[in-house]
Design an enzyme around this catalytic site. Sequence first.
Site, PDB file in Angstrom:
ATOM      1  N   LYS A  45      47.612 -44.790  41.423  1.00 21.65           N
ATOM      2  CA  LYS A  45      48.364 -46.003  42.318  1.00 21.65           C
ATOM      3  C   LYS A  45      49.834 -46.232  41.606  1.00 21.65           C
ATOM      4  CE  LYS A  45      46.286 -47.584  44.654  1.00 21.65           C
ATOM      5  NZ  LYS A  45      45.773 -46.707  45.937  1.00 21.65           N
ATOM      6  N   HIS A 100      45.904 -36.261  39.008  1.00 19.26           N
ATOM      7  CA  HIS A 100      46.169 -37.166  38.156  1.00 19.26           C
ATOM      8  C   HIS A 100      45.529 -36.965  36.874  1.00 19.26           C
ATOM      9  CE1 HIS A 100      46.486 -40.126  41.608  1.00 19.26           C
ATOM     10  NE2 HIS A 100      45.617 -39.868  42.111  1.00 19.26           N
ATOM     11  N   SER A 130      47.284 -52.752  41.934  1.00 21.11           N
ATOM     12  CA  SER A 130      47.206 -51.794  43.136  1.00 21.11           C
ATOM     13  C   SER A 130      45.732 -51.339  42.973  1.00 21.11           C
ATOM     14  CB  SER A 130      48.259 -51.036  43.054  1.00 21.11           C
ATOM     15  OG  SER A 130      48.040 -49.889  43.924  1.00 21.11           O
TER      16      SER A 130
HETATM   17  P1  A3P Z   1      50.485 -51.204  46.651  1.00 18.65           P
HETATM   18  O1  A3P Z   1      48.850 -51.180  46.480  1.00 18.65           O
HETATM   19  O2  A3P Z   1      51.058 -51.882  45.461  1.00 18.65           O
HETATM   20  O3  A3P Z   1      50.667 -51.655  47.933  1.00 18.65           O
HETATM   21  P2  A3P Z   1      48.965 -43.832  45.029  1.00 18.65           P
HETATM   22  O4  A3P Z   1      49.491 -43.300  46.334  1.00 18.65           O
HETATM   23  O5  A3P Z   1      49.316 -43.438  43.872  1.00 18.65           O
HETATM   24  O6  A3P Z   1      47.299 -44.357  45.288  1.00 18.65           O
HETATM   25  O7  A3P Z   1      49.692 -45.437  45.273  1.00 18.65           O
HETATM   26  C1  A3P Z   1      49.440 -46.357  46.245  1.00 18.65           C
HETATM   27  C2  A3P Z   1      50.557 -47.420  46.163  1.00 18.65           C
HETATM   28  O8  A3P Z   1      51.915 -46.847  46.649  1.00 18.65           O
HETATM   29  C3  A3P Z   1      50.090 -48.762  47.096  1.00 18.65           C
HETATM   30  O9  A3P Z   1      50.694 -49.663  46.420  1.00 18.65           O
HETATM   31  C4  A3P Z   1      50.868 -48.241  48.411  1.00 18.65           C
HETATM   32  O10 A3P Z   1      51.076 -49.360  48.993  1.00 18.65           O
HETATM   33  C5  A3P Z   1      52.062 -47.643  47.699  1.00 18.65           C
HETATM   34  N1  A3P Z   1      52.887 -46.856  48.714  1.00 18.65           N
HETATM   35  C6  A3P Z   1      52.503 -45.589  49.367  1.00 18.65           C
HETATM   36  N2  A3P Z   1      53.530 -45.218  50.287  1.00 18.65           N
HETATM   37  C7  A3P Z   1      54.624 -46.104  49.890  1.00 18.65           C
HETATM   38  C8  A3P Z   1      56.032 -46.043  50.571  1.00 18.65           C
HETATM   39  N3  A3P Z   1      56.331 -45.210  51.506  1.00 18.65           N
HETATM   40  N4  A3P Z   1      56.813 -46.993  50.079  1.00 18.65           N
HETATM   41  C9  A3P Z   1      56.112 -47.679  49.220  1.00 18.65           C
HETATM   42  N5  A3P Z   1      55.121 -47.921  48.374  1.00 18.65           N
HETATM   43  C10 A3P Z   1      54.144 -46.962  49.045  1.00 18.65           C
END
Ligand code: A3P
Length: 286
Positions: A45, A100, A130
């Site tokens: 996340k 991860h 998140s």
């Molecule tokens: P939120 O749940 O706070 O919206 P991961 O890819 O490590 O699982 O992280 C997911 C988080 O990254 C989520 O956060 C998601 O919305 C955010 N995210 C994914 N793509 C993004 C982008 N292009 N710009 C900003 N945030 C992004």
Amino acid sequence: MSSVEYITYKGILLPQMDYSFENLNQMENEFQILDDDVINITYPKSGTNWMSEILGLISQKGDPTWTHSTLVWDRSPWIETNGGLQRALKNPPPRLLNSHVPFQLFPKSFLQTKAKVIYTLRDPKDVLISLYHFSMILKTLKYPGSLQEFLEEFLSGNVIYGSWFDHVKGWMELKGSPNFFYITYEELLQDLRGCVEKICQFLGKELSSQQIDSVVEYASFQKMKENKKSNFSELPDHVMDHKKGRFMRKGISGDWKNHLTVAQNEHFDRVYRENMRGMNNTFPWD
Ligand code: A3P
């Protein structure tokens, strides 16, 4: 809801679905990291899929054909998962890999290579929020209970992939080595173009200004939200409850302020200070 099981591999909790001792052992001890691998490492996340999109687009000089036609977990497989390791073994070099795992579980072969690691970190309070929401929709994760309960589990490292603090401290030990680059989610949000330029420089990739514009455009929250190969909408219903929420949730920094009470925030800060004592890094959230 409660039938989800976790395994504990060397003290780290992982969902039983997708992970096995045999595979983790193979990943750690036998999997060969190659000199031209580009490895996207994060605590969950923290912007994993965002960085994966950026790296995929950079590898294609800004052309979105690949990122729009191939699922993110096939483009840049998570090597610790059963399917991901098999995929990584099949993908032709130069490969993009995701992981991860904490540093101590990463493939031992890495240290003998010139493979490049990009480590993306995010404000742990936003990671908590998140992950809390994600745990409600991803069916391979245990139901998180109340935010208060989940906060305690998170701060004591009793969540998938273990403690955020240990993860950061472990990987940041590589700081200063030529094949390690770190960046924060907050920097990506603030100046995506500047970050893409820095990543290109680290990778030794020369992209034109227009090609960089294209990377920035297709890695935007809006474009990724629309990209079916990146937005998790193709995950089957038995893995993700699409009715309850989305992977591309908010994509902002500071959402924790909408969720944590003053007392929870102070408690978090105390645990953060205790755990990060002695670390000589200043992050945007410090
Ligand atoms: P939120 O749940 O706070 O919206 P991961 O890819 O490590 O699982 O992280 C997911 C988080 O990254 C989520 O956060 C998601 O919305 C955010 N995210 C994914 N793509 C993004 C982008 N292009 N710009 C900003 N945030 C992004």
